[in-house]
Design an enzyme around this catalytic site. Sequence first.
Site: not given
Lengths: 265, 564
Positions: A95, A219, A247
């Site tokens: 991320s 996602d 995610h």
Amino acid sequence: MSDVLDRHHVHVSGHGARTMVFAHGFGCDQNMWRWVAPAFEDRFRVVLFDHIGAGRSDLSAFDHERHGSLEGYAQDVVALCRALDLRDGVFVGHSVSAMIGVLAARQAPELFADMVLVGPSPRYIDDPATDYVGGFSAEQIEELLDFLDNNHMGWSQNMAPVIMGNGDRPELAEELTNSFCRTDPDIARHFARTTFRSDNRDDLAGLAARALVLQCTDDVIAPESVGRYVHARLPDSQLVLMQATGHCPNLSAPAETVAAIDAFL
Amino acid sequence: MPSSEASTPTPATSTSNDQLLDLFEHAPCGYLTAGPDGRIDRANRTLSDWLGVEPGQLVGRRFPELLPIAGKIYYETHFAPLLRMQGAFDEVALDLRRGDGTVVPVLVNARERRSADGRTVSLRITVMRARDRRRYEQELLDARRRADAATAELRELTHTLETRVAEELTQRQEAENQLRQSQKMEAIGQLTGGVAHDFNNLLTVILGGLETIERQLATPGKDPLARIGRAVAMARQGALRAATLTARLLAFARRQPLQPKPIDASRLVTGLADLLQRTLGATIALETVAGAGLWPALADAGELENALVNLAVNARDAMPEGGRLTIETSNACLDEDYVAGVPEPLPAGHYVLIAVSDTGCGMDQVALQKAFEPFFTTKDVGKGTGLGLSQVYGFTRQSGGHVRIYSEPGHGTTVKLYLPRCLDTRCVDTVAPQPENQASPRGSETVLLVEDHEDLLAYSVAVLRELGYRVLAAPDAAAGLALLGREPEIDLLFTDMVLPGGVDGRQLAEEARRDRPGLKVLFTSGYARNAILRNGRLETGMDLLPKPFTGEALAARVRAALDR
Ligand SMILES: Nc1ncnc2c1ncn2[C@@H]1O[C@H](COP(=O)(O)OP(=O)(O)O)[C@@H](O)[C@H]1O
Ligand SMILES: [Mg+2]
């Protein structure tokens, strides 16, 4: 000031000539690598850490100014990697940490030879001027930040320490059932602001290391178009579209994640 | 849904499928299940009712899709990972979006069922409404925020207050220092008037000495070396005296921090008498009375001198026609009865008293009440600042002492300073008193010379005698008048304007002219205040020789006055 390794609650395990550094994203801590990192311990020295403000890091080291930009987080990464004498290592960032890794690699190119970017996004907000689709409108991100400012998102039980003030009764926080990914609300707000307002598209082109972009299906945080954009802008990268949804493939599909990284390395 | 109209109560042992279904659909909480990919495969009626949709509309969607954008992001970044790691989460506060766009505040619990290898098999989520609870939490949060803001404000306020107090204190200290200094400068201004007068006398002596030397070198008279030697001695004495005065004045003017030390008040007063006398002028007699066995006092010597100068100046102003100023020192015991009547906190016990009394105009009740207030003055603009007594008051209070004024309008005023007795036996020396010699030169010429400055008188007499005059010399008006009464042949009265003993040069001249109307008068003065020259003019037959003067100027003006 505490030692940099203590500050980041660094854990080192495994054996190998090369070192693999795993960096968690917004909302979690090093726990999120629990099903992925062990798979590399037989070939790599494995390093896990918490960003300042997350997990069991030294919250007093949190600096609103330094940690008001991803560059500041990247400086932290560089500092702790240097403390570990790292060279030509592997960086695995999830991320927002994918971009933090790119910035760190640009600050200190000798640190990493390979980068694994899990669900990366160089900019979360759409930019109509350049036809860039980040996945969120500016209003949506403002709504998120606004919400964080006016509420402590999600943690109903965490309301107690929030209402009673942090630090007054730390044992209350310890007793909470949702024990992972606990965050100081003030720091969480700040991190969200820093993360979701970042724009590091121009930093992609300068990455010298090889890169693997791991892109999940469905996602919401980093849609496929963003993964493709990152892949296109990086000088030397591979894109893997994963079956995993959401995610966090490192949690929802650890085996697939490990396999993809293995293949890349 | 199958109809249950005709059904009868079923025994508890055999729960029918319908009943279970009913339990699921109409449970008092929302309930949904999802598959391994997170997509909803079943949601109960309670939940779909709350959300204002058909149950079928929820199937196939993922749970985070039911959330507004902020919840969606938070779910993906926080709760989805948490669920995977813990296998469950509890009491997560979220808002669910309704079909009409409004939101329902809820608390969400989730359980994951896993396969042996840790993979998600299914997901079960219960949803409780939490509107009241959320509102309550929000209120608590708001209250906390307000409390935080108030605390911050308070801290800020305390901080500003502290810095303000500190600033204020330094400012005040600075102002007090400045006030002290300006009070001192005021006193010095008064002193310099007197000293300038003296200085001119001394310069005249020095210049005269130089001139004598010059003359003896040019045209040596009888025994020139002895004359030069006398002239040098005279000039040196004048210069030394001037240097002492300057040093005294500079010591007085120096800016110093308050330093309470043991003081011998009597010695300090006698040491200061010289300066005070100059300040008072010649029409005021100064008397000092030292108490026997005086205790040492504890105070700052410089400030005490300052206070005495201020009191002397006030006395002088209260006695425009002249009078007497008495400074007495004595030991004093202030008993409980006395201190009880004093407004300021004052311990009973031993004090050193310095009483300054004048025979002046006194103060009325109003002036007495306000005398110590800074800037209270009854004097004309430019004459009074109203700072004198406030310095005296401030000084005694800072010294831990006490000051009191006794005054009788028309008779006079006494200001009593009580300074704390110093129990430390060491006693710091104050400046030693300067001995004052009186010498009245005599002569048999026709010039009557009245001059209180001894050196200058000697010098002037010498100059005039050398010029062949018969010189009568007097140190003050009384002596001058006596000579006038005795000596029938006096052609010229040469007198200093400022004279000691209560009668000045002008009054002396007036007195002399009463008996000898045509008497020629030559005044001299270095200290030209308004009092000396009315309207800046002199009566006919009178002239003024300003100090300092040379022997030549003296000779010329004496000649001119006689020839007029
Ligand atoms: N010895 C005194 N005799 C009469 N009045 C006095 C005497 N000392 C002070 N005063 C009165 O008190 C006032 C205040 O005195 P002071 O504070 O010294 O200020 P200033 O002398 O500049 O007026 C004087 O103006 C005068 O009216
Ligand atoms: Mg005065």
